[in-house]
Design a protein around this motif. Sequence first.
Motif, PDB file in Angstrom:
ATOM      1  N   GLY A   6       1.457  -1.231  -2.488  1.00 40.41           N
ATOM      2  CA  GLY A   6       2.435  -0.183  -2.237  1.00 40.41           C
ATOM      3  C   GLY A   6       1.754   1.155  -2.011  1.00 40.41           C
ATOM      4  O   GLY A   6       0.761   1.473  -2.669  1.00 40.41           O
ATOM      5  N   ARG A   7       2.289   1.914  -1.098  1.00 37.65           N
ATOM      6  CA  ARG A   7       1.714   3.239  -0.800  1.00 37.65           C
ATOM      7  C   ARG A   7       1.819   4.170  -2.008  1.00 37.65           C
ATOM      8  O   ARG A   7       0.915   4.958  -2.267  1.00 37.65           O
TER       9      ARG A   7
ATOM     10  N   LYS B  69       1.682  -7.259  -3.273  1.00 37.96           N
ATOM     11  CA  LYS B  69       2.333  -6.443  -2.251  1.00 37.96           C
ATOM     12  C   LYS B  69       1.869  -5.011  -2.482  1.00 37.96           C
ATOM     13  O   LYS B  69       2.441  -4.281  -3.278  1.00 37.96           O
TER      14      LYS B  69
ATOM     15  N   ALA C 146      -0.233  -1.938   3.862  1.00 32.13           N
ATOM     16  CA  ALA C 146       0.843  -2.153   2.881  1.00 32.13           C
ATOM     17  C   ALA C 146       1.591  -3.474   3.081  1.00 32.13           C
ATOM     18  O   ALA C 146       2.733  -3.614   2.657  1.00 32.13           O
TER      19      ALA C 146
ATOM     20  N   SER D  31       5.514   1.558 -10.817  1.00 37.28           N
ATOM     21  CA  SER D  31       6.520   2.178  -9.957  1.00 37.28           C
ATOM     22  C   SER D  31       7.555   3.015 -10.714  1.00 37.28           C
ATOM     23  O   SER D  31       8.050   4.002 -10.182  1.00 37.28           O
TER      24      SER D  31
END
Length: 136
Positions: A90-91, A88, A112, A30
């Motif tokens: 994530g887009r 989790k 998502a 990220s």
Amino acid sequence: MVVEDAETGEELLTVPVSEGTPVALEYTHSVEKTRVLDGYAVDGTNLTMTRMEFESYGAGLPARANVTVENGTFVFDPEGTYEELYVKPGRIAGHELRVCDETYDLVALSDARSVRVAVERRSALSHALSLAGSKL
């Protein structure tokens, strides 16, 4: 191997695996915006981490591990055996699950939402029924 919605337990994907089957989670970090791969092998009903690959150091990546460089990618052999993994998707991260040579888009599968990934012992009949149920 089963992928379930972490909240509801709804089965999103089942894939037959056997002892030693390679499994990987691949995503884009990220902060660093570089590829990360967490590699596992099926060990009974567990997933044993066998490899981590990453292209740059950043938050959450091993700064003090015994890391080598292979073709410009940082690689190390982490310790750890897990009964289940929670992810989790994530887009932006684009989490994918690889089982052998097949790749599954966890973001699309879960919209998502958080998922649970685990190895469960099932008979061939229960797997066939699960596949049939998902096509109804």
